[in-house]
Enzyme design. Structure first.
Site, PDB file in Angstrom:
ATOM      1  CG  HIS A 166      -1.162  -8.568  -0.278  1.00  0.00           C
ATOM      2  ND1 HIS A 166      -0.703  -7.294  -0.145  1.00  0.00           N
ATOM      3  CD2 HIS A 166      -2.504  -8.433  -0.433  1.00  0.00           C
ATOM      4  CE1 HIS A 166      -1.708  -6.430  -0.215  1.00  0.00           C
ATOM      5  NE2 HIS A 166      -2.809  -7.103  -0.393  1.00  0.00           N
ATOM      6  CE1 TYR A 211      -3.059  -3.036   0.217  1.00  0.00           C
ATOM      7  CE2 TYR A 211      -3.399  -2.608   2.548  1.00  0.00           C
ATOM      8  CZ  TYR A 211      -3.650  -3.358   1.411  1.00  0.00           C
ATOM      9  OH  TYR A 211      -4.506  -4.427   1.493  1.00  0.00           O
TER      10      TYR A 211
END
Ligand code: NDP
Length: 283
Positions: free
Chosen positions: A117, A59
């Protein structure tokens, strides 16, 4: 609602508990002009009991973790911190190095939970061995995966150390209930909480007219009904993202909203549960 209720707890297989309403941080740390609001809203969330913070090295290319680091400075012990390793970094050495970079960016010495992830090309056995090493060294307290469908979870369970997988974080909201068919029961049978990402459908769900009508009837907002629906499920953790301190309070109040039986039936009619297997949705 007069008195705020405590947020329901989710339970991990090792017995650790966490408030089932946390916060997401995707798209934070990308724009310096928004940093003050992002930090303020994360801190307001902690003060309101939304102490699980979900981030990832991906992110904002570390920017989100830096914002989280600022937000939790001085209150680390109140927070259940979750971050994620990119699949491209998820070799044995790569996972350990990525975790150390995440710790550095957030100014902490440990993560409460570290996730892969999404499934990538490195052998799960290597990634999990690195997770176990990080755990033995006290740098993470637990680990799990994200974006794994039921078949993938079977593979996880059959990989060395796979029995220590604590959770699977997947897309789940009122408008996308595919996981209820097989993944959620599979995880429940292993006492794993399901972390629901995009709990507000990235905000789009909030435009739905039926949802808004149901919310208005309850004197609530569409976001609150969408979150209350997730919180009414056993061992589901919702992680809505907002960079607005006002919306943080609005989202927190979802935990005080009880959905009566007839409202739940109405939601089921407007947003039906799956009656067949659908592939896992991802963003
Ligand atoms: P969400 O479903 O949480 O929706 C976020 C959007 O909704 C933002 O645009 C936000 O805008 C808006 N919003 C939040 N609260 C309200 C409200 N009360 N009223 C109106 N609008 C609102 O989407 P995300 O994609 O952010 O998912 C949540 C988190 O899940 C992520 O932040 C991330 O941590 C995680 N995630 C994980 C993935 C994975 O692959 N594991 C993939 C995607 C997400 P504003 O900020 O302006 O309030």
């Amino acid at each position: 609602p007069a008195m705020p209720k405590t947020i329901p707890l989710a339970i991990f297989p090792d017995g650790r508990t966490v408030p089932a309403l946390g916060v997401g941080t995707w798209k934070m740390g990308e724009n310096a002009a928004k940093a003050t609001d992002e930090i303020r809203s994360l801190r307001a969330g902690i003060d309101l009991g939304m102490t699980l913070i979900d981030t990832a090295e991906m992110y904002g290319s570390g920017g989100s973790e830096r914002i989280v680091g600022e937000a939790i400075s001085g209150r680390r012990e109140k927070v259940f911190l979750v971050s994620k390793v990119l699949p491209s970094n998820a070799s044995y050495e790569g996972t350990i190095a990525a975790c150390e970079r995440s710790l550095e960016r957030m100014g902490t010495d440990h993560l409460d939970l570290y996730l892969l992830h999404w499934p990538g090309h490195h052998a799960l056995e290597e990634t999990f061995a690195a997770f176990e090493k990080l755990k033995a060294d006290g740098k993470i307290l637990g680990w799990g995966v994200s974006n794994f469908d039921t078949e993938g979870m079977q593979v996880v369970a059959n990989t060395p150390a796979g029995e220590n997988c604590a959770t699977n974080q997947v897309l789940y909201n009122l408008d996308d209930r595919g996981v209820e068919f097989d993944l959620m029961p599979w995880m429940a049978s292993r006492a794993m909480p399901l972390m629901a990402y995009c709990p507000l459908g990235e905000g789009r769900l909030l435009n739905d007219p039926v949802l808004n009508r149901i919310a208005a009837d309850l004197d609530a907002t569409a976001a609150q009904v969408a979150l209350a629906f997730l919180l009414s499920r056993e061992n589901v953790i919702a992680i809505p993202k907002t960079a607005s301190p006002a919306r943080i309070a609005e989202n927190r109040a979802a935990a005080d909203l009880v959905l009566p039986e007839d409202v739940r039936a109405e939601l089921d009619r407007a947003f039906p549960a799956p009656d067949t297997k659908t592939p896992l949705s991802i963003v």
